[in-house]
Design a protein around this motif. Sequence first.
Motif, mmCIF file in Angstrom:
data_model
loop_
_atom_site.group_PDB
_atom_site.id
_atom_site.type_symbol
_atom_site.label_atom_id
_atom_site.label_comp_id
_atom_site.label_asym_id
_atom_site.label_seq_id
_atom_site.Cartn_x
_atom_site.Cartn_y
_atom_site.Cartn_z
ATOM 1 N N ILE A 101 0.880 -1.174 0.000
ATOM 2 C CA ILE A 101 0.000 0.000 0.000
ATOM 3 C C ILE A 101 0.916 1.221 0.000
ATOM 4 O O ILE A 101 1.562 1.526 1.002
ATOM 5 N N PRO A 102 0.999 1.912 -1.157
ATOM 6 C CA PRO A 102 2.000 2.960 -1.274
ATOM 7 C C PRO A 102 1.556 4.298 -0.675
ATOM 8 O O PRO A 102 0.361 4.575 -0.572
ATOM 9 N N ARG A 103 2.547 5.063 -0.293
ATOM 10 C CA ARG A 103 2.365 6.470 0.080
ATOM 11 C C ARG A 103 1.277 6.704 1.105
ATOM 12 O O ARG A 103 0.322 7.441 0.880
ATOM 13 N N MET A 104 1.442 6.058 2.226
ATOM 14 C CA MET A 104 0.538 6.297 3.347
ATOM 15 C C MET A 104 1.103 7.413 4.197
ATOM 16 O O MET A 104 2.265 7.398 4.562
ATOM 17 N N GLN A 105 0.250 8.376 4.515
ATOM 18 C CA GLN A 105 0.658 9.479 5.380
ATOM 19 C C GLN A 105 0.047 9.239 6.752
ATOM 20 O O GLN A 105 -1.124 9.555 6.984
ATOM 21 N N THR A 115 -3.796 15.731 -2.675
ATOM 22 C CA THR A 115 -3.359 14.618 -1.823
ATOM 23 C C THR A 115 -2.565 13.625 -2.660
ATOM 24 O O THR A 115 -2.947 13.301 -3.778
ATOM 25 N N ILE A 116 -1.460 13.168 -2.095
ATOM 26 C CA ILE A 116 -0.687 12.088 -2.717
ATOM 27 C C ILE A 116 -0.913 10.832 -1.884
ATOM 28 O O ILE A 116 -0.851 10.880 -0.660
ATOM 29 N N GLY A 117 -1.181 9.737 -2.541
ATOM 30 C CA GLY A 117 -1.367 8.492 -1.801
ATOM 31 C C GLY A 117 -2.607 8.561 -0.936
ATOM 32 O O GLY A 117 -3.700 8.830 -1.410
ATOM 33 N N VAL A 118 -2.410 8.321 0.348
ATOM 34 C CA VAL A 118 -3.547 8.331 1.273
ATOM 35 C C VAL A 118 -3.101 8.920 2.604
ATOM 36 O O VAL A 118 -2.004 8.646 3.085
ATOM 37 N N ARG A 119 -3.929 9.786 3.152
ATOM 38 C CA ARG A 119 -3.647 10.320 4.479
ATOM 39 C C ARG A 119 -4.620 9.675 5.471
ATOM 40 O O ARG A 119 -5.819 9.593 5.207
ATOM 41 N N ILE A 120 -4.086 9.239 6.578
ATOM 42 C CA ILE A 120 -4.904 8.507 7.549
ATOM 43 C C ILE A 120 -5.109 9.340 8.812
ATOM 44 O O ILE A 120 -4.157 9.880 9.377
ATOM 45 N N GLN A 179 2.108 16.911 -9.165
ATOM 46 C CA GLN A 179 0.661 16.732 -9.292
ATOM 47 C C GLN A 179 -0.085 18.019 -8.965
ATOM 48 O O GLN A 179 -1.082 18.359 -9.606
ATOM 49 N N TRP A 192 -9.482 7.074 5.779
ATOM 50 C CA TRP A 192 -8.480 7.001 4.713
ATOM 51 C C TRP A 192 -8.870 8.017 3.645
ATOM 52 O O TRP A 192 -9.818 7.787 2.883
ATOM 53 N N HIS A 241 -6.282 9.850 -2.471
ATOM 54 C CA HIS A 241 -6.117 10.805 -3.568
ATOM 55 C C HIS A 241 -7.143 10.547 -4.670
ATOM 56 O O HIS A 241 -7.571 9.409 -4.882
ATOM 57 N N TYR A 257 5.716 10.133 4.616
ATOM 58 C CA TYR A 257 5.049 9.170 3.733
ATOM 59 C C TYR A 257 5.749 7.817 3.885
ATOM 60 O O TYR A 257 6.974 7.753 3.940
ATOM 61 N N TYR A 287 -5.925 0.453 -1.549
ATOM 62 C CA TYR A 287 -6.385 1.415 -0.541
ATOM 63 C C TYR A 287 -7.742 1.043 0.054
ATOM 64 O O TYR A 287 -8.003 1.322 1.214
#
Lengths: 126, 169
Positions: free
Chosen positions: A74-78, B35-40, A114, B57, B60, A84, B72
Amino acid sequence: MNVTPSSVSEYLQSIGGITDNPAYLHLDDSNQIVDWSIQLNDHGLKLFDAQMITLKNFSFLEGLLPCPNNPLVIPRMQIASTQYSDLHMFSTPLGQWIILLDSTCASIQAQLEQQSRLSSELLTGG
Amino acid sequence: MIQKKVCMLGAFAVGKSSLVRRFVDNIYSDVYTTTIGVRIDKKIVNIGDETLSLVLWDVHGEDSYQNVLSAYIRGMAGYLLVVDPTRPHSVDNATNLKNLIDTEIGPKPFVVVMNKCDLKEQWLITQDDLPDWANDAELIIEASSKNDTDVNLVFQTLAESLLQNRQAQ
């Protein structure tokens, strides 16, 4: 200092990742914590008291367990505001393994690109 | 305490992150930040006598990343499907997302958010223009993070539905 479990180091070698001091969590088949590394704190987690660490400290795993046999990424989780991480999950006969790899630099660069592109799209009615 | 994973889904710039920031931190910014990816994030809500921890979750909305969307949405209990009525093609994106979810993990409880109701004079569609799948939603809610209009209602409605689902199981 923890010795990196062979399941973790072998996986990291297989994906060409850095094998020194990885951030990992090891669960048994009933989702009980077997072992973890302090490097998880580098990913925004706040694991201070080893005796008090439970699965509740890893709320981002909600719904994701059990780990699949084949690795799931699961990529790029903040998890924290500025960090990240790429989440890698897999199972072996020794249990379930969760590894966090830092992807902050690449993610910030991608975010800048982006942002520029999507802002332009919005201006042109995208 | 019961904990559930909830995904924020929708096209880019429909206001998913703003809804989360308003709900979790009660803040709003006019500046668009992709948003890049996912913010939790995590937020605890009370439903009657029950307490529910929502793990949010914020995914993006970039089309080119849809191939990782399957990862995701894994394990999510429900979701918010956000559209921007000032940009009608955001509904097409929502349709694609709904189809992907139904195919990948099966139907899950969801709430449709018609966001940016502070800009209602600029809306190009109404609830009546939403496709048939919107009839499956728990509720369709017109909301605004900017004015804090019905943001709590959005999350509360989904949380109640998740609890009802759990009790029914």
